[in-house]
Design a protein around this motif. Structure first.
Motif, PDB file in Angstrom:
ATOM      1  N   VAL A 151       7.834   9.069   4.009  1.00  0.00           N
ATOM      2  CA  VAL A 151       6.748   9.339   3.058  1.00  0.00           C
ATOM      3  C   VAL A 151       5.589   8.396   3.363  1.00  0.00           C
ATOM      4  CG1 VAL A 151       6.008   9.167   0.644  1.00  0.00           C
ATOM      5  CG2 VAL A 151       8.241  10.179   1.201  1.00  0.00           C
ATOM      6  N   ASP A 152       4.397   8.955   3.456  1.00  0.00           N
ATOM      7  CA  ASP A 152       3.173   8.153   3.544  1.00  0.00           C
ATOM      8  C   ASP A 152       2.371   8.342   2.270  1.00  0.00           C
ATOM      9  OD1 ASP A 152       2.989   6.847   6.233  1.00  0.00           O
ATOM     10  OD2 ASP A 152       3.238   8.920   6.921  1.00  0.00           O
ATOM     11  N   ILE A 153       1.929   7.229   1.697  1.00  0.00           N
ATOM     12  CA  ILE A 153       1.039   7.251   0.535  1.00  0.00           C
ATOM     13  C   ILE A 153      -0.240   6.547   0.957  1.00  0.00           C
ATOM     14  CG2 ILE A 153       0.696   6.496  -1.848  1.00  0.00           C
ATOM     15  CD1 ILE A 153       3.787   6.517  -2.127  1.00  0.00           C
ATOM     16  N   ASP A 154      -1.333   7.291   0.980  1.00  0.00           N
ATOM     17  CA  ASP A 154      -2.619   6.756   1.447  1.00  0.00           C
ATOM     18  C   ASP A 154      -3.624   6.807   0.307  1.00  0.00           C
ATOM     19  OD1 ASP A 154      -2.089   6.345   4.420  1.00  0.00           O
ATOM     20  OD2 ASP A 154      -1.469   8.435   4.163  1.00  0.00           O
ATOM     21  N   ILE A 155      -4.231   5.656   0.035  1.00  0.00           N
ATOM     22  CA  ILE A 155      -5.040   5.465  -1.165  1.00  0.00           C
ATOM     23  C   ILE A 155      -6.487   5.185  -0.787  1.00  0.00           C
ATOM     24  CG2 ILE A 155      -5.374   3.922  -3.145  1.00  0.00           C
ATOM     25  CD1 ILE A 155      -2.195   3.407  -2.743  1.00  0.00           C
ATOM     26  N   LEU A 156      -7.408   5.835  -1.488  1.00  0.00           N
ATOM     27  CA  LEU A 156      -8.833   5.627  -1.259  1.00  0.00           C
ATOM     28  C   LEU A 156      -9.420   4.864  -2.442  1.00  0.00           C
ATOM     29  CD1 LEU A 156     -11.125   6.268   0.745  1.00  0.00           C
ATOM     30  CD2 LEU A 156     -11.635   8.294  -0.643  1.00  0.00           C
ATOM     31  N   LEU A 157      -9.908   3.658  -2.164  1.00  0.00           N
ATOM     32  CA  LEU A 157     -10.469   2.792  -3.206  1.00  0.00           C
ATOM     33  C   LEU A 157     -11.991   2.813  -3.169  1.00  0.00           C
ATOM     34  CD1 LEU A 157      -8.172  -0.336  -2.726  1.00  0.00           C
ATOM     35  CD2 LEU A 157      -7.978   1.402  -4.506  1.00  0.00           C
ATOM     36  N   PRO A 195      -2.959   0.860  11.445  1.00  0.00           N
ATOM     37  CA  PRO A 195      -3.976   1.783  10.926  1.00  0.00           C
ATOM     38  C   PRO A 195      -3.632   3.242  11.215  1.00  0.00           C
ATOM     39  CG  PRO A 195      -4.761   0.677  12.900  1.00  0.00           C
ATOM     40  CD  PRO A 195      -3.486   0.002  12.528  1.00  0.00           C
ATOM     41  N   ARG A 196      -4.026   4.104  10.286  1.00  0.00           N
ATOM     42  CA  ARG A 196      -3.839   5.545  10.479  1.00  0.00           C
ATOM     43  C   ARG A 196      -5.010   6.258   9.835  1.00  0.00           C
ATOM     44  NH1 ARG A 196       0.152   9.624   8.540  1.00  0.00           N
ATOM     45  NH2 ARG A 196      -0.393  10.221   6.419  1.00  0.00           N
ATOM     46  N   THR A 197      -5.504   7.293  10.492  1.00  0.00           N
ATOM     47  CA  THR A 197      -6.639   8.059   9.978  1.00  0.00           C
ATOM     48  C   THR A 197      -6.131   9.138   9.032  1.00  0.00           C
ATOM     49  OG1 THR A 197      -7.888   7.685  12.009  1.00  0.00           O
ATOM     50  CG2 THR A 197      -8.622   9.484  10.592  1.00  0.00           C
ATOM     51  N   VAL A 198      -6.745   9.193   7.851  1.00  0.00           N
ATOM     52  CA  VAL A 198      -6.300  10.108   6.793  1.00  0.00           C
ATOM     53  C   VAL A 198      -7.489  10.918   6.299  1.00  0.00           C
ATOM     54  CG1 VAL A 198      -5.240  10.263   4.496  1.00  0.00           C
ATOM     55  CG2 VAL A 198      -4.503   8.477   6.105  1.00  0.00           C
ATOM     56  N   THR A 199      -7.257  12.199   6.036  1.00  0.00           N
ATOM     57  CA  THR A 199      -8.280  13.068   5.459  1.00  0.00           C
ATOM     58  C   THR A 199      -8.073  13.152   3.955  1.00  0.00           C
ATOM     59  OG1 THR A 199      -8.400  14.386   7.493  1.00  0.00           O
ATOM     60  CG2 THR A 199      -9.305  15.366   5.479  1.00  0.00           C
ATOM     61  N   PHE A 200      -9.112  12.772   3.209  1.00  0.00           N
ATOM     62  CA  PHE A 200      -9.069  12.813   1.744  1.00  0.00           C
ATOM     63  C   PHE A 200      -9.851  14.037   1.259  1.00  0.00           C
ATOM     64  CE2 PHE A 200      -8.205   8.373   2.758  1.00  0.00           C
ATOM     65  CZ  PHE A 200      -7.158   8.089   1.913  1.00  0.00           C
ATOM     66  N   GLY A 201     -10.158  14.064  -0.023  1.00  0.00           N
ATOM     67  CA  GLY A 201     -10.888  15.184  -0.598  1.00  0.00           C
ATOM     68  C   GLY A 201     -12.253  15.353   0.053  1.00  0.00           C
ATOM     69  N   ASN A 202     -12.736  16.585   0.036  1.00  0.00           N
ATOM     70  CA  ASN A 202     -14.036  16.939   0.633  1.00  0.00           C
ATOM     71  C   ASN A 202     -14.095  16.641   2.135  1.00  0.00           C
ATOM     72  OD1 ASN A 202     -15.035  17.736  -1.916  1.00  0.00           O
ATOM     73  ND2 ASN A 202     -15.603  15.621  -2.397  1.00  0.00           N
ATOM     74  N   CYS A 208      -6.804   4.009   7.110  1.00  0.00           N
ATOM     75  CA  CYS A 208      -6.001   3.330   6.093  1.00  0.00           C
ATOM     76  C   CYS A 208      -5.045   2.352   6.753  1.00  0.00           C
ATOM     77  CB  CYS A 208      -5.207   4.360   5.284  1.00  0.00           C
ATOM     78  SG  CYS A 208      -6.223   5.549   4.381  1.00  0.00           S
ATOM     79  N   ARG A 209      -4.759   1.240   6.055  1.00  0.00           N
ATOM     80  CA  ARG A 209      -3.890   0.198   6.600  1.00  0.00           C
ATOM     81  C   ARG A 209      -2.849  -0.221   5.560  1.00  0.00           C
ATOM     82  NH1 ARG A 209      -9.058  -0.406   8.533  1.00  0.00           N
ATOM     83  NH2 ARG A 209      -9.246  -0.679  10.807  1.00  0.00           N
ATOM     84  N   LEU A 210      -1.739  -0.747   6.049  1.00  0.00           N
ATOM     85  CA  LEU A 210      -0.597  -1.069   5.199  1.00  0.00           C
ATOM     86  C   LEU A 210      -0.899  -2.164   4.183  1.00  0.00           C
ATOM     87  CD1 LEU A 210       2.285  -1.179   7.842  1.00  0.00           C
ATOM     88  CD2 LEU A 210       1.938   0.582   6.106  1.00  0.00           C
ATOM     89  N   SER A 229       5.709   4.246   3.640  1.00  0.00           N
ATOM     90  CA  SER A 229       4.587   3.377   3.990  1.00  0.00           C
ATOM     91  C   SER A 229       3.443   3.642   3.016  1.00  0.00           C
ATOM     92  CB  SER A 229       4.103   3.653   5.417  1.00  0.00           C
ATOM     93  OG  SER A 229       5.129   3.401   6.361  1.00  0.00           O
ATOM     94  N   VAL A 230       2.855   2.580   2.495  1.00  0.00           N
ATOM     95  CA  VAL A 230       1.725   2.691   1.581  1.00  0.00           C
ATOM     96  C   VAL A 230       0.521   2.027   2.239  1.00  0.00           C
ATOM     97  CG1 VAL A 230       0.882   2.302  -0.760  1.00  0.00           C
ATOM     98  CG2 VAL A 230       3.341   2.539  -0.354  1.00  0.00           C
ATOM     99  N   ARG A 231      -0.561   2.764   2.322  1.00  0.00           N
ATOM    100  CA  ARG A 231      -1.784   2.252   2.956  1.00  0.00           C
ATOM    101  C   ARG A 231      -2.977   2.439   2.033  1.00  0.00           C
ATOM    102  NH1 ARG A 231       1.237   4.506   7.146  1.00  0.00           N
ATOM    103  NH2 ARG A 231       1.361   3.281   9.085  1.00  0.00           N
ATOM    104  N   MET A 232      -4.028   1.683   2.323  1.00  0.00           N
ATOM    105  CA  MET A 232      -5.260   1.802   1.543  1.00  0.00           C
ATOM    106  C   MET A 232      -6.472   1.750   2.457  1.00  0.00           C
ATOM    107  SD  MET A 232      -6.781  -1.394   1.756  1.00  0.00           S
ATOM    108  CE  MET A 232      -7.766  -1.632   0.288  1.00  0.00           C
ATOM    109  N   ALA A 233      -7.576   2.296   1.926  1.00  0.00           N
ATOM    110  CA  ALA A 233      -8.884   2.200   2.584  1.00  0.00           C
ATOM    111  C   ALA A 233      -9.949   2.183   1.505  1.00  0.00           C
ATOM    112  CB  ALA A 233      -9.111   3.385   3.526  1.00  0.00           C
ATOM    113  N   PHE A 234     -11.068   1.541   1.796  1.00  0.00           N
ATOM    114  CA  PHE A 234     -12.227   1.622   0.921  1.00  0.00           C
ATOM    115  C   PHE A 234     -13.061   2.840   1.315  1.00  0.00           C
ATOM    116  CE2 PHE A 234     -11.220  -2.925   0.665  1.00  0.00           C
ATOM    117  CZ  PHE A 234     -11.222  -3.097  -0.712  1.00  0.00           C
ATOM    118  N   ASP A 235     -13.650   3.499   0.340  1.00  0.00           N
ATOM    119  CA  ASP A 235     -14.456   4.681   0.655  1.00  0.00           C
ATOM    120  C   ASP A 235     -15.731   4.318   1.409  1.00  0.00           C
ATOM    121  OD1 ASP A 235     -15.751   3.481  -1.478  1.00  0.00           O
ATOM    122  OD2 ASP A 235     -16.070   5.348  -2.599  1.00  0.00           O
TER     123      ASP A 235
END
Length: 366
Positions: A151-157, A195-202, A208-210, A229-235
């Motif tokens: 499971v990957d959980i990728d979060i956009l802050l 790091p992993r590249t993730v597509t968010f809304g729109n 994103c990074r761990l 794995s849980v990752r985050m990125a700033f918008d």
């Protein structure tokens, strides 16, 4: 649960606590919502302003925080850091159900140790995963009957989002190594790595990074996945790149904790923006990708997640109550009801993709 239920929200006049208090009062007018905090007059003023049952002084640093609370509540929602587990002990000794949304992973382990010598007769729900475990609940609701392979959980802050101070606490030590699971085995990783590249809304893509979050362990121990794995990125792209460079260069670790916290959390008033995360569940040749978005932002989504767990421990909306002892939201027998509750409070679940080898399986509503 009787119509005279009484809920104490500790940290109830904070950003998230006030939203929790408002949501539970609007959804259940027959429930008395009491605002708790270290400053009685501030708690009472907040309760009056929002039309709630009242305010009480409660300090988690007291030896027995619930000793002077009269009448005692039917459930306690903890929206502040219970650093020394005193509120946890105080509720457990009185048989009061408790939902804690402010424990990061090491503090989850502390809760098990703290209650080892207690006879626990009420549910203790540790809902400290991302957004009061909204991410973990999403995984549980959209996974299969067997543990997912990964499971990957990728979060956009967003720096423009309204958040409480406790939301920044988990990122202060983001540079530290931590343990997560892959293929059923633990491994140690560095914060802000892989790091992993993730597509968010729109269609927005971000790197994103761990970082460490409780569901990377609780989803595995609950049998929902063999690895998480849980990752985050700033918008904001420049901020995202600069923060990663600051951490990975070693400079972040050299800053004082106070300075790190100040960078992550600004007390200035913000307009707020939507908050979103993407959950990807891999199981053999099958992959499901779910976008979860709250148009009202991170604080609101945290409050929504917390309210669903309060409804569980109180048995509201015909929810199955958790068994006594420590449990996690993703372990609910009726986890689909959590998703339905979150949707009723404005959270959107969108299935971005679903792939499966062989004959297609019946689709679930996302």
């Amino acid at each position: 649960m009787a119509n005279s239920s009484r809920v104490l929200v500790v940290g109830g006049y904070g950003t998230v606590g006030m939203l929790i208090s408002d949501l539970i009062a609007r959804r259940h007018p027959d429930v008395d919502v009491v605002v708790g905090g270290r400053r009685f007059f501030k708690a009472e003023a907040a309760a009056r302003l929002h039309g709630l049952a009242g305010g009480v002084r409660i300090d988690v640093t007291d030896d027995d925080p619930l000793a002077t609370v009269d009448p005692l509540p039917d459930a306690v929602l903890v929206a502040v850091n219970d650093h020394d587990d005193r509120l946890l002990h105080s509720a457990a000794r009185r048989g009061i159900p408790l939902v804690d949304i402010a424990r990061w992973l090491d503090r989850v382990e502390d809760a098990h140790r703290a209650l080892a010598s207690e006879t626990v007769t009420a549910p203790v729900v540790l809902a400290s995963g991302w957004m009061a475990s909204a991410a973990a609940v999403t995984v549980a609701a959209h996974g299969g009957s067997a543990p997912a392979d990964h499971v990957d959980i990728d979060i956009l802050l967003s720096l423009q989002d309204r958040t409480g101070p406790d939301s920044a606490t988990g990122f202060v030590d983001v540079h530290r190594p931590f343990e997560l699971w892959k293929n059923g085995e633990p491994r140690t990783v560095r914060g802000m790595s892989e790091p992993r590249t993730v597509t968010f809304g729109n269609g927005r893509t971000r790197t994103c990074r761990l970082f460490s979050s409780p569901e990377q362990a609780t989803l595995v121990t609950a049998g929902h996945a063999r690895g998480v794995s849980v990752r985050m990125a700033f918008d904001h792209r420049p901020t995202n790149s600069a923060f990663a460079a600051l951490v990975n260069s070693g400079l972040w670790a050299r800053l004082s904790k106070e300075r790190r916290f100040g960078i992550l959390h600004s007390p200035a008033e913000k307009d707020g923006v939507s908050h979103e995360f993407v959950v990807t569940v891999e199981n053999g040749p099958s992959t499901r990708t779910i976008l979860v978005k709250d148009p009202e932002g991170q604080a609101h989504l945290t409050a929504v997640g917390a309210v669903t767990q309060l409804e569980r421990v109180l048995g509201l909306n015909d929810r199955d109550r958790p068994d006594p002892g420590i449990s996690f939201p993703e372990g609910a027998k009726d986890v689909a009801a959590d998703v339905a509750a979150m949707e009723s409070m404005g959270v959107r679940f969108t299935e971005l993709s679903r792939s499966q080898a062989g004959p297609a399986a019946p689709a679930r509503t996302a």
